[in-house]
Motif scaffolding. Sequence first.
Motif, PDB file in Angstrom:
ATOM      1  N   VAL A   1       0.871  -1.179   0.000  1.00  0.00           N
ATOM      2  CA  VAL A   1       0.000   0.000   0.000  1.00  0.00           C
ATOM      3  C   VAL A   1       0.902   1.222   0.000  1.00  0.00           C
ATOM      4  N   GLY A   2       0.532   2.212  -0.768  1.00  0.00           N
ATOM      5  CA  GLY A   2       1.329   3.432  -0.833  1.00  0.00           C
ATOM      6  C   GLY A   2       0.455   4.664  -0.682  1.00  0.00           C
ATOM      7  N   TRP A   3       1.037   5.791  -1.085  1.00  0.00           N
ATOM      8  CA  TRP A   3       0.319   7.046  -1.014  1.00  0.00           C
ATOM      9  C   TRP A   3      -0.972   6.907  -1.814  1.00  0.00           C
ATOM     10  N   PRO A   4      -2.087   7.387  -1.363  1.00  0.00           N
ATOM     11  CA  PRO A   4      -2.331   8.354  -0.295  1.00  0.00           C
ATOM     12  C   PRO A   4      -2.586   7.740   1.078  1.00  0.00           C
TER      13      PRO A   4
ATOM     14  N   THR B   1       0.351   3.431  -5.603  1.00  0.00           N
ATOM     15  CA  THR B   1       0.086   4.842  -5.886  1.00  0.00           C
ATOM     16  C   THR B   1      -0.180   5.059  -7.368  1.00  0.00           C
ATOM     17  N   PHE B   2       0.703   4.542  -8.208  1.00  0.00           N
ATOM     18  CA  PHE B   2       0.565   4.741  -9.647  1.00  0.00           C
ATOM     19  C   PHE B   2      -0.638   3.994 -10.211  1.00  0.00           C
TER      20      PHE B   2
ATOM     21  N   ALA C   1      -5.466  -3.563 -22.492  1.00  0.00           N
ATOM     22  CA  ALA C   1      -4.199  -4.243 -22.765  1.00  0.00           C
ATOM     23  C   ALA C   1      -3.105  -3.740 -21.823  1.00  0.00           C
ATOM     24  N   GLY C   2      -3.076  -2.436 -21.592  1.00  0.00           N
ATOM     25  CA  GLY C   2      -2.098  -1.883 -20.655  1.00  0.00           C
ATOM     26  C   GLY C   2      -2.312  -2.399 -19.246  1.00  0.00           C
ATOM     27  N   GLY C   3      -3.565  -2.412 -18.812  1.00  0.00           N
ATOM     28  CA  GLY C   3      -3.867  -2.929 -17.475  1.00  0.00           C
ATOM     29  C   GLY C   3      -3.524  -4.396 -17.339  1.00  0.00           C
ATOM     30  N   LEU C   4      -3.854  -5.168 -18.352  1.00  0.00           N
ATOM     31  CA  LEU C   4      -3.560  -6.597 -18.344  1.00  0.00           C
ATOM     32  C   LEU C   4      -2.051  -6.834 -18.256  1.00  0.00           C
TER      33      LEU C   4
END
Length: 144
Positions: free
Chosen positions: A38-41, A50-51, A81-84
């Motif tokens: 887990v990251g920001w926020p 976060t990204f 496709a990017g998410g996969l």
Amino acid sequence: MDRPREPAVDARLLALVGLATLLSIGHHVDHLIRGNHVGWPVTPAVNAFTFSLGVYPVIATGLLLTLRGRAGARYWFAVAAGGLGLLGAIHLGPWAIEPPGDIIGPYAPSPVGYLAFAWLLALLAVLCLTVVVAAAAWRSRSPA
């Protein structure tokens, strides 16, 4: 000069985008419940979590552009496709920064960890199906 409007997006494709979004939200909630990666926020650290939250503005923008006829199957193909690719690499690839054990382990010995991992696999499957449906829609609207 106005750009030509893209043809309306198939309801099946939008349904898959909606399902993938719900599964993505569930996966992010799982991160919060198990408390790892887990990251920001939520924490001060900026990391992959976060990204990954950046997918929601991309989805919202895509829905707005789709409703206005400015985005269509190509957009959703690229997003899915990017998410996969990213999810697969982060969770299942040989250099995974969050391998299956990091999802299942915090819940051990409960079967909830396997449910969380199955949820991720369902998200990957829906993204894969979204890629296929978007590619078919994109191809059917392109000149041969």
